[in-house]
Write a protein that holds these residues in place. Sequence first.
Motif, PDB file in Angstrom:
ATOM      1  N   LYS A   1       0.900  -1.040  -0.052  1.00 63.10           N
ATOM      2  CA  LYS A   1       0.017   0.026   0.012  1.00 63.10           C
ATOM      3  C   LYS A   1       0.845   1.084   0.015  1.00 63.10           C
ATOM      4  O   LYS A   1       0.628   2.244   0.617  1.00 63.10           O
ATOM      5  CB  LYS A   1      -0.790  -0.080   1.215  1.00 63.10           C
ATOM      6  CG  LYS A   1      -2.099  -0.959   1.034  1.00 63.10           C
ATOM      7  CD  LYS A   1      -2.944  -1.084   2.175  1.00 63.10           C
ATOM      8  CE  LYS A   1      -3.858  -2.414   2.032  1.00 63.10           C
ATOM      9  NZ  LYS A   1      -4.832  -2.251   3.125  1.00 63.10           N
ATOM     10  N   LEU A   2       1.948   1.166  -0.586  1.00 59.80           N
ATOM     11  CA  LEU A   2       2.767   2.346  -0.793  1.00 59.80           C
ATOM     12  C   LEU A   2       3.455   2.941   0.677  1.00 59.80           C
ATOM     13  O   LEU A   2       4.402   3.865   0.223  1.00 59.80           O
ATOM     14  CB  LEU A   2       2.218   3.602  -1.629  1.00 59.80           C
ATOM     15  CG  LEU A   2       1.573   2.950  -3.148  1.00 59.80           C
ATOM     16  CD1 LEU A   2       0.923   4.219  -3.833  1.00 59.80           C
ATOM     17  CD2 LEU A   2       2.765   2.682  -3.980  1.00 59.80           C
ATOM     18  N   VAL A   3       2.993   2.593   1.486  1.00 58.35           N
ATOM     19  CA  VAL A   3       3.754   3.274   2.702  1.00 58.35           C
ATOM     20  C   VAL A   3       4.022   2.396   3.561  1.00 58.35           C
ATOM     21  O   VAL A   3       5.260   2.630   4.406  1.00 58.35           O
ATOM     22  CB  VAL A   3       2.494   4.045   3.283  1.00 58.35           C
ATOM     23  CG1 VAL A   3       2.115   5.370   2.758  1.00 58.35           C
ATOM     24  CG2 VAL A   3       1.318   3.414   3.778  1.00 58.35           C
TER      25      VAL A   3
END
Length: 94
Positions: free
Chosen positions: A13-15
């Motif tokens: 989730k990109l983070v």
Amino acid sequence: MSSNVDIRDRRRKLVHVFKQTAVGREIVDWLVTSAVPANQIHRRQAVEIAREMFEMGALLPAHPSNVGFKDEGDLYRFNKFSLEESVLVRVVIG
């Protein structure tokens, strides 16, 4: 397939970065292909072995929401101490 499980940092989730993890389905692939003699266990048997490893603490969930081992895309970490302990117990007990 490689003779080793692909353990590396993975981004979700990109983070979220999960350090030194392996994907559940790849762990099962590795168990199947690493059987001696080669490919002598079925996938469902490999899943059961992975579940036992999880129950023993040899595999840890990378995220607290992971409950139990799944032959899917969930991430896991190998617990080195528990792996060494379980191998020792199997050698001693037989």
